[in-house]
Design a protein around this motif. Structure first.
Motif, mmCIF file in Angstrom:
data_model
loop_
_atom_site.group_PDB
_atom_site.id
_atom_site.type_symbol
_atom_site.label_atom_id
_atom_site.label_comp_id
_atom_site.label_asym_id
_atom_site.label_seq_id
_atom_site.Cartn_x
_atom_site.Cartn_y
_atom_site.Cartn_z
ATOM 1 N N ALA A 1 0.759 -1.219 0.002
ATOM 2 C CA ALA A 1 0.066 -0.292 0.030
ATOM 3 C C ALA A 1 0.773 1.380 0.061
ATOM 4 N N LEU A 2 1.946 1.250 0.747
ATOM 5 C CA LEU A 2 2.895 2.444 0.737
ATOM 6 C C LEU A 2 3.420 2.511 -0.675
ATOM 7 N N ALA A 3 3.968 1.430 -1.205
ATOM 8 C CA ALA A 3 4.415 1.733 -2.496
ATOM 9 C C ALA A 3 3.565 2.124 -3.484
ATOM 10 N N ALA A 4 2.408 1.798 -3.410
ATOM 11 C CA ALA A 4 1.285 2.057 -4.236
ATOM 12 C C ALA A 4 1.000 3.885 -4.047
ATOM 13 N N ASP A 5 1.100 4.187 -2.770
ATOM 14 C CA ASP A 5 0.819 5.563 -2.620
ATOM 15 C C ASP A 5 2.101 6.393 -3.005
#
Length: 334
Positions: free
Chosen positions: A219-223
């Motif tokens: 999720a962090l990488a997507a953000d």
């Protein structure tokens, strides 16, 4: 992306904080964690270097465990796609500027005798840095790092001609295409990070099972990727970095080979046996040149092993780092 305490993003990352500092006029962002209560008062700093397409956040799930050994610092290298360190030109993402940056950063922070962990291209930069500045590094861990490998005469000729041409001229062309179609590429990458089926498919390039990466990290990488959408030129940095690393390993490997032969600190190779980018031949060649180096093999892990199996990575390095004499027990799982 920065947090005064990364526990705001995920409870598992509590105690990790973002810091920025000026290093010779460059604004540098890094993650820092204080040593745990069990760490010796004179414990060396664990300095963590990410790969070409990430940032210091690639180490978030590893940092809390390593803090048991001492203070931890994970900087964003110049030219990192997700990083917050100021980058003016794509050339700053190349291998040699990264080595020079490490010299300036460790000088600014007053770091001596660090335990340096380098993932992928970060390992290449760490190896060169350790060879050139032996007093700054106490021990060196290379995680799935690209190193030179033996080549047949025709292979060597191919890299010296067509490979040299492609790696010299190609990045500029790809960077131009990134500026034109970068937003669409970012959108596709976000979908691959958020859709389980696409995620599993995307992992075939690097090997292993990237669906094992923690949901919070995905999720962090997507953000972070969404943030890059408004700055598509940053995607080109990873192209420059990849080309530079490949050039150093295959077209002009002399400097890397000299570093392998001369680095004077204990070295641990950590390798995921499903890595599709760094084959076993690379590992075996390094160990033939340096039989005093050590190997820990992470079963079923790919190129992103510290992200994919952080607990296994920590287990592999903690045992080695806490050995009073790393000359004992050369390899495991090899």
């Amino acid at each position: 992306m920065q947090f005064a305490d990364w526990g705001e993003r995920c409870p598992r990352w509590r105690g990790i904080r973002s810091e920025t500092l000026d290093v010779d006029g460059r604004r540098v962002h890094l993650l820092r964690a204080d040593p745990g209560p069990e760490a010796p008062p004179d414990a060396p700093t664990q300095l963590l270097l990410h790969g070409s397409a990430g940032s210091g956040t690639a180490w978030l799930d590893v940092i809390p465990s390593l803090a048991a050994l001492g203070p931890v610092i994970a900087p964003d290298l110049p030219g990192s796609v997700f990083g917050e360190t100021t980058t003016q030109r794509a050339v700053e993402a190349k291998l040699q500027p990264s080595v020079a940056f490490l010299d300036r950063l460790t000088t600014a922070l007053g770091l001596e005798g660090v335990a340096l962990h380098g993932m992928s291209m970060g390992g290449m930069a760490g190896l060169l840095f350790a060879a050139e500045h032996p007093g700054r590094v106490h021990r060196l861990i290379l995680a799935n790092s690209l190193l030179p490998t033996p080549m047949r005469r025709l292979e060597r000729l191919g890299w010296q001609t067509l490979g040299r041409l492609a790696l010299t001229a190609g990045p500029a062309v790809v960077r131009a295409l990134m500026r034109l179609g970068g937003r669409r590429l970012v959108d596709a990458k976000v979908r691959s990070l958020t859709d389980p089926e696409q995620l599993a498919s995307s992992g075939r390039v690097s090997g292993g099972d990237v669906t094992r990466i923690a949901p919070e990290s995905l999720a962090l990488a997507a953000d972070q990727m969404r943030e890059v959408r408004d700055h598509p030129a940053r995607l080109g940095y990873s192209v420059t970095a990849f080309a530079s690393a490949t050039f150093a390993a295959f077209v002009a490997p002399r400097r890397m080979l000299e570093a392998i032969d001369t680095v004077a600190v204990p070295v641990l190779l950590v390798w995921g046996d499903q890595d599709q980018l760094v084959g076993r031949g690379v590992i075996d060649h390094a160990l033939e040149r340096r039989p005093d180096w050590h190997l820990r093999v992470l079963a079923s892990a790919g190129h992103a092993a510290p992200l994919e199996v952080p607990d296994a990575y920590v287990d592999a390095v903690l045992g080695w780092l806490t050995q009073p004499d790393p000359g004992e027990g050369k390899s495991a799982g090899g």
